[in-house]
Design a protein around this motif. Structure first.
Motif, PDB file in Angstrom:
ATOM      1  N   PHE A  32      28.687  -1.748  24.087  1.00 28.28           N
ATOM      2  CA  PHE A  32      28.514  -3.155  23.736  1.00 28.28           C
ATOM      3  C   PHE A  32      27.305  -3.736  24.474  1.00 28.28           C
ATOM      4  CE2 PHE A  32      33.089  -2.590  22.803  1.00 28.28           C
ATOM      5  CZ  PHE A  32      33.095  -3.061  21.487  1.00 28.28           C
ATOM      6  N   ASP A  33      26.844  -4.873  23.970  1.00 25.36           N
ATOM      7  CA  ASP A  33      25.685  -5.562  24.552  1.00 25.36           C
ATOM      8  C   ASP A  33      24.474  -4.634  24.660  1.00 25.36           C
ATOM      9  OD1 ASP A  33      27.097  -8.068  25.066  1.00 25.36           O
ATOM     10  OD2 ASP A  33      28.156  -6.947  26.621  1.00 25.36           O
ATOM     11  N   THR A  34      24.352  -3.743  23.693  1.00 26.51           N
ATOM     12  CA  THR A  34      23.229  -2.789  23.674  1.00 26.51           C
ATOM     13  C   THR A  34      22.505  -2.927  22.344  1.00 26.51           C
ATOM     14  OG1 THR A  34      24.471  -1.241  25.076  1.00 26.51           O
ATOM     15  CG2 THR A  34      22.557  -0.379  23.903  1.00 26.51           C
ATOM     16  N   LYS A  35      21.407  -3.608  22.354  1.00 24.29           N
ATOM     17  CA  LYS A  35      20.624  -3.790  21.131  1.00 24.29           C
ATOM     18  C   LYS A  35      19.724  -2.579  20.919  1.00 24.29           C
ATOM     19  CE  LYS A  35      17.488  -6.947  18.757  1.00 24.29           C
ATOM     20  NZ  LYS A  35      16.770  -8.250  18.809  1.00 24.29           N
ATOM     21  N   VAL A  36      19.743  -2.045  19.706  1.00 19.50           N
ATOM     22  CA  VAL A  36      18.863  -0.922  19.384  1.00 19.50           C
ATOM     23  C   VAL A  36      17.493  -1.475  19.019  1.00 19.50           C
ATOM     24  CG1 VAL A  36      18.444   0.976  17.780  1.00 19.50           C
ATOM     25  CG2 VAL A  36      20.758   0.553  18.637  1.00 19.50           C
ATOM     26  N   THR A  37      16.504  -1.083  19.781  1.00 21.10           N
ATOM     27  CA  THR A  37      15.136  -1.556  19.542  1.00 21.10           C
ATOM     28  C   THR A  37      14.237  -0.472  18.963  1.00 21.10           C
ATOM     29  OG1 THR A  37      14.553  -1.024  21.829  1.00 21.10           O
ATOM     30  CG2 THR A  37      15.296  -3.273  21.374  1.00 21.10           C
ATOM     31  N   SER A  38      14.662   0.795  19.099  1.00 18.26           N
ATOM     32  CA  SER A  38      13.838   1.866  18.538  1.00 18.26           C
ATOM     33  C   SER A  38      14.695   3.086  18.227  1.00 18.26           C
ATOM     34  CB  SER A  38      12.713   2.262  19.509  1.00 18.26           C
ATOM     35  OG  SER A  38      13.226   2.945  20.631  1.00 18.26           O
ATOM     36  N   VAL A  39      14.355   3.697  17.110  1.00 20.08           N
ATOM     37  CA  VAL A  39      14.924   4.997  16.730  1.00 20.08           C
ATOM     38  C   VAL A  39      13.722   5.874  16.387  1.00 20.08           C
ATOM     39  CG1 VAL A  39      16.332   6.259  15.068  1.00 20.08           C
ATOM     40  CG2 VAL A  39      17.045   3.971  15.821  1.00 20.08           C
ATOM     41  N   ARG A  40      13.567   6.960  17.091  1.00 20.38           N
ATOM     42  CA  ARG A  40      12.415   7.827  16.834  1.00 20.38           C
ATOM     43  C   ARG A  40      12.846   9.280  16.789  1.00 20.38           C
ATOM     44  NH1 ARG A  40      10.825  10.781  21.112  1.00 20.38           N
ATOM     45  NH2 ARG A  40      11.316  10.069  23.233  1.00 20.38           N
ATOM     46  N   LYS A  41      12.038  10.081  16.141  1.00 20.24           N
ATOM     47  CA  LYS A  41      12.332  11.508  16.076  1.00 20.24           C
ATOM     48  C   LYS A  41      12.136  12.146  17.444  1.00 20.24           C
ATOM     49  CE  LYS A  41      11.293  12.365  11.212  1.00 20.24           C
ATOM     50  NZ  LYS A  41      10.496  13.161  10.231  1.00 20.24           N
ATOM     51  N   ALA A  42      13.054  13.030  17.764  1.00 21.19           N
ATOM     52  CA  ALA A  42      12.931  13.757  19.023  1.00 21.19           C
ATOM     53  C   ALA A  42      11.772  14.749  18.933  1.00 21.19           C
ATOM     54  CB  ALA A  42      14.234  14.503  19.328  1.00 21.19           C
TER      55      ALA A  42
ATOM     56  N   SER B  53      34.097  -8.914  22.060  1.00 16.64           N
ATOM     57  CA  SER B  53      34.782  -9.966  21.313  1.00 16.64           C
ATOM     58  C   SER B  53      34.293 -10.048  19.872  1.00 16.64           C
ATOM     59  CB  SER B  53      34.580 -11.330  21.999  1.00 16.64           C
ATOM     60  OG  SER B  53      33.203 -11.702  21.977  1.00 16.64           O
ATOM     61  N   LYS B  54      33.149  -9.452  19.578  1.00  9.07           N
ATOM     62  CA  LYS B  54      32.586  -9.476  18.229  1.00  9.07           C
ATOM     63  C   LYS B  54      32.843  -8.167  17.474  1.00  9.07           C
ATOM     64  CE  LYS B  54      30.805 -13.600  18.394  1.00  9.07           C
ATOM     65  NZ  LYS B  54      31.315 -14.674  17.499  1.00  9.07           N
ATOM     66  N   LEU B  55      33.728  -7.309  18.005  1.00  8.51           N
ATOM     67  CA  LEU B  55      34.101  -6.108  17.281  1.00  8.51           C
ATOM     68  C   LEU B  55      34.637  -6.503  15.904  1.00  8.51           C
ATOM     69  CD1 LEU B  55      34.658  -2.973  17.439  1.00  8.51           C
ATOM     70  CD2 LEU B  55      36.992  -3.608  18.091  1.00  8.51           C
ATOM     71  N   GLY B  56      34.086  -5.902  14.873  1.00  6.72           N
ATOM     72  CA  GLY B  56      34.485  -6.262  13.513  1.00  6.72           C
ATOM     73  C   GLY B  56      33.370  -6.862  12.702  1.00  6.72           C
ATOM     74  N   GLY B  57      32.199  -7.064  13.315  1.00  8.92           N
ATOM     75  CA  GLY B  57      31.034  -7.532  12.570  1.00  8.92           C
ATOM     76  C   GLY B  57      31.226  -8.906  11.968  1.00  8.92           C
ATOM     77  N   ILE B  58      30.939  -9.038  10.681  1.00 12.11           N
ATOM     78  CA  ILE B  58      30.987 -10.335  10.013  1.00 12.11           C
ATOM     79  C   ILE B  58      32.374 -10.951  10.083  1.00 12.11           C
ATOM     80  CG2 ILE B  58      31.452  -9.307   7.761  1.00 12.11           C
ATOM     81  CD1 ILE B  58      29.305 -12.441   8.485  1.00 12.11           C
ATOM     82  N   TRP B  59      33.420 -10.115  10.125  1.00 14.45           N
ATOM     83  CA  TRP B  59      34.775 -10.649  10.198  1.00 14.45           C
ATOM     84  C   TRP B  59      35.028 -11.389  11.506  1.00 14.45           C
ATOM     85  CZ3 TRP B  59      37.856 -11.538   6.347  1.00 14.45           C
ATOM     86  CH2 TRP B  59      37.758 -10.779   5.179  1.00 14.45           C
ATOM     87  N   ALA B  60      34.285 -11.081  12.549  1.00 12.05           N
ATOM     88  CA  ALA B  60      34.448 -11.774  13.826  1.00 12.05           C
ATOM     89  C   ALA B  60      33.719 -13.108  13.835  1.00 12.05           C
ATOM     90  CB  ALA B  60      33.939 -10.897  14.972  1.00 12.05           C
ATOM     91  N   ASN B  61      32.956 -13.395  12.777  1.00 11.33           N
ATOM     92  CA  ASN B  61      32.154 -14.619  12.737  1.00 11.33           C
ATOM     93  C   ASN B  61      32.608 -15.610  11.667  1.00 11.33           C
ATOM     94  OD1 ASN B  61      30.323 -13.837  14.812  1.00 11.33           O
ATOM     95  ND2 ASN B  61      29.303 -12.473  13.376  1.00 11.33           N
ATOM     96  N   VAL B  62      33.646 -15.262  10.911  1.00 18.16           N
ATOM     97  CA  VAL B  62      34.093 -16.160   9.853  1.00 18.16           C
ATOM     98  C   VAL B  62      35.276 -16.987  10.336  1.00 18.16           C
ATOM     99  CG1 VAL B  62      33.253 -14.640   8.032  1.00 18.16           C
ATOM    100  CG2 VAL B  62      35.612 -14.410   8.832  1.00 18.16           C
ATOM    101  N   ASN B  63      35.695 -17.946   9.518  1.00 17.75           N
ATOM    102  CA  ASN B  63      36.801 -18.823   9.875  1.00 17.75           C
ATOM    103  C   ASN B  63      38.135 -18.083   9.812  1.00 17.75           C
ATOM    104  OD1 ASN B  63      35.124 -21.313   9.920  1.00 17.75           O
ATOM    105  ND2 ASN B  63      34.884 -20.829   7.753  1.00 17.75           N
ATOM    106  N   ALA B  64      39.112 -18.581  10.584  1.00 15.66           N
ATOM    107  CA  ALA B  64      40.435 -17.954  10.599  1.00 15.66           C
ATOM    108  C   ALA B  64      41.097 -17.988   9.230  1.00 15.66           C
ATOM    109  CB  ALA B  64      41.326 -18.650  11.634  1.00 15.66           C
ATOM    110  N   THR B  65      40.724 -18.975   8.413  1.00  9.02           N
ATOM    111  CA  THR B  65      41.315 -19.087   7.073  1.00  9.02           C
ATOM    112  C   THR B  65      40.644 -18.159   6.071  1.00  9.02           C
ATOM    113  OG1 THR B  65      39.827 -20.955   6.656  1.00  9.02           O
ATOM    114  CG2 THR B  65      42.047 -21.473   7.402  1.00  9.02           C
ATOM    115  N   SER B  66      39.564 -17.502   6.466  1.00 12.63           N
ATOM    116  CA  SER B  66      38.893 -16.574   5.555  1.00 12.63           C
ATOM    117  C   SER B  66      39.739 -15.321   5.391  1.00 12.63           C
ATOM    118  CB  SER B  66      37.513 -16.191   6.093  1.00 12.63           C
ATOM    119  OG  SER B  66      36.667 -17.314   6.177  1.00 12.63           O
TER     120      SER B  66
END
Length: 601
Positions: free
Chosen positions: A167-177, A108-121
């Motif tokens: 979705f619902d997957t928070k990235v907590t680490s990125v490391r070199k292979a 439901s939050k696909l679109g980033g900041i646009w999914a969190n602003v008002n409909a009139t934005s």
């Protein structure tokens, strides 16, 4: 939106308005030639986009590739499913690279900041300057939130990214292979996300943006509410180290036992059912940036002003609106030609001739409210606000503009003190420091004088204090050596230590331009080129040298060399990427236009 649907909608709107005018006897509206001209212009606008789509849209992968490309050129991890993330992933898969998008929120939050602003934005810049992907088809010059989200989702679906988004997957680490996990081409890095060694990626695109959770500031007298508190320790760590310019600095007075008793909302909550006014209320907006200006516009559009509406008219009486401004921001018009010309300055800093644009805006945009022109900040020293109606609201008394420092909340409103002056020599635009202090002459503009304070009564307080800057703590610290942290990166978006980490739209601080335009695809294709061509790759020394040279050229610029830039400056960087390395010229049409490299069958 499909081309035929866009034209059909424009024609349908014209015909429905004509039918309504005929029924109600509004003959002038029915025969008004300007209305017909606007309809023809809208259809022409669609046809211009048809040409752009035909020339630059990369072909989507075939329908049978919804799960996995049969012969990918490489694998890309994209962190964030906002405008930049979806566009980057769509470009990558169109050119034959398998992608996985990691998004910490739900679909439901696909679109980033646009999914969190008002409909009139909506877009503040003309949508021709917000073509985040060549496939986009706008139906109007300034689309609202739902149309923007609709186009993001359409691109996401057309390029078969649904099954590639976690979705619902928070990235907590990125490391070199590990070396054993790097396969061929062992001299470059490969990456593991969240310690999942079963999936190794050739590059990572971080597209988390610069706007995270709403920035709920805390002032003395503000009641403790669940909405004000971080949900957990991790979200508290995401807060920026320094408050944004729109976030007031808490006062030094001891906390009062008296708490504010009215409604407190963040500017992103103006669609909330709680924000349903009867009329006659006093709404106080704290913050003078884009969020504050848009909040004033939204409130007046939704409820009207007491200056325009009388008792009983349309069963509402309007509201009184106040805006408390710690800083004055440049406000430029929603005019494609003017905005493009301002963003076309190639130096990315205040220059001796910058006064020409400032003078033009003073006498054209600020006519009647010249006292709101920023006195100590140049047009090329911060991100301007793009708006056409706010200054008119102030000029006509619909919004009272209060220059001051919110100190604390009282039971009935906001206590405002004089602005805190900047120490001599540390402020922006030092050459303007000697200007005489201006006296606000407009009836709707008020300066809180030094040593004074005033309580602004409020039934509703809107915190237009922006958003927290998302954390990049999941990336290895050694990607950002001292002196080369955000925003001081190679081409302003690549880690100087490793070109396979791209941070499109996630590193900038201030700019004049647009975050949702063709540069998203260009940066993605630069990354893809570096994966395809070993000889085109820059070394860490090369990338640091680029930053150092830019620092030398822009020495003395407000905020540093990369603290502010214009869209023309960014375009010059991208062209010089090829010109200064002739061995990259053969990739020019691919990188700049997207031509020549496609998915392999």
């Amino acid at each position: 939106m499909h081309i035929s649907s866009a034209i059909q909608n424009i024609a349908s709107d014209y015909l429905s308005t004509s039918a309504k005018s005929l029924r109600t006897g509004a003959i002038w509206t029915l025969i008004n030639p300007l209305r017909l001209a606007a309809c023809i212009w809208s259809i022409w606008y669609v046809l211009v986009q048809v040409a752009i789509i035909y020339l630059f849209k990369p072909p989507p992968p075939p329908p049978n590739s919804s799960k996995e490309l049969s012969n990918p050129r490489g694998r890309i991890a994209v962190i964030g499913a906002g405008v930049t993330g979806v566009s980057s992933a769509a470009h990558a898969i169109a050119h034959g690279f398998e992608v996985v998008i990691f998004e910490q929120t739900s679909e439901s939050k696909l679109g980033g900041i646009w999914a969190n602003v008002n409909a009139t934005s909506g877009l503040q810049l003309n949508s021709l300057l917000y073509r985040f992907h060549p496939a986009v088809m706008w139906t109007r010059a300034f689309p609202l939130r739902d149309e923007v989200l609709g186009e993001i989702k359409r691109v996401w679906e057309e390029y078969h990214l649904e099954g590639r988004t976690r979705f619902d997957t928070k990235v907590t680490s990125v490391r070199k292979a590990a070396a054993t996990e790097r396969g061929d081409d062992p001299d470059r890095s490969r990456w593991v996300i969240n310690d999942d060694t079963e999936n190794v990626y050739d590059a990572v695109i971080v597209s988390i943006g610069t706007c995270g959770d709403p920035n709920w500031i805390k002032l003395p007298g503000m009641p403790e509410r669940e909405e004000d508190k971080p949900k957990d320790i991790e979200s508290a760590a995401d807060a920026p180290e320094t408050p944004s310019e729109d976030a007031p600095t808490p006062g030094t007075q001891p906390h009062s036992k008296e708490e504010y008793g009215g409604i407190i909302l963040h500017s992103s909550q103006l669609d909330s059912p709680e924000f349903n006014l009867k009329g006659g209320e006093r709404v106080v907006v704290i913050g003078s940036g884009a969020s504050g200006v848009e909040a004033v516009e939204t409130v007046l559009q939704k409820f009207g002003s007491v200056r325009d509406l009388q008792d009983g008219e349309e069963q509402k009486r309007g509201v009184e609106v106040f805006l408390i401004a710690r800083n004055d921001k440049w406000i430029i018009p929603r005019n494609t030609v003017i905005d493009t010309a301002i963003a076309g300055q190639p130096f990315g800093r205040e220059m001796p001739l910058s006064f020409i644009w400032e003078g033009f805006l003073r006498y054209w945009q600020y006519s009647g409210v010249e006292e709101l022109v920023p006195a100590n900040t140049g047009i090329y020293e911060g991100t301007p606000v793009v708006n056409d109606v706010f200054l008119d609201h102030v000029k006509n008394g619909r919004c009272r503009y209060i220059r001051g420092q919110p100190s604390r909340l009282t039971k009935s409103g906001v206590l405002v003190e004089a602005r805190k002056s900047k120490p001599e020599g540390s402020g922006k635009n030092k050459n303007k420091k000697k200007k005489k202090a201006r006296k606000a002459s407009g009836a709707a503009v008020e300066d809180i004088a030094g040593g004074d304070e005033r309580i602004i009564e409020a039934d509703v307080i809107v915190l237009a204090t922006g958003y927290k800057k998302p954390s990049m703590d999941f990336l290895p610290k050694d990607l950002f050596p001292e002196g080369y942290e955000r925003p001081d990166l190679y081409l302003q978006n690549f880690s100087t230590e490793d070109w396979s980490i791209l941070m499109t739209n996630s590193a900038y601080m201030n700019a004049i331009g647009t975050v949702g335009h063709f540069h998203i695809g260009i940066y993605t294709r630069i990354l893809l080129t570096l994966l395809l061509d070993k000889t085109a790759r820059p070394t860490p020394k090369d990338m640091k040298l680029w930053v150092d040279v830019l620092r030398f050229i822009k020495r003395g610029a407000t905020g540093g060399a990369l603290g502010f830039f214009t869209y023309m400056e960014l375009t010059i960087w991208l062209l010089l990427f090829h010109i200064l390395r002739p061995d990259r010229i053969r990739w020019l049409f691919f990188i700049m236009n997207g031509w020549g490299v496609y998915a392999r069958e």
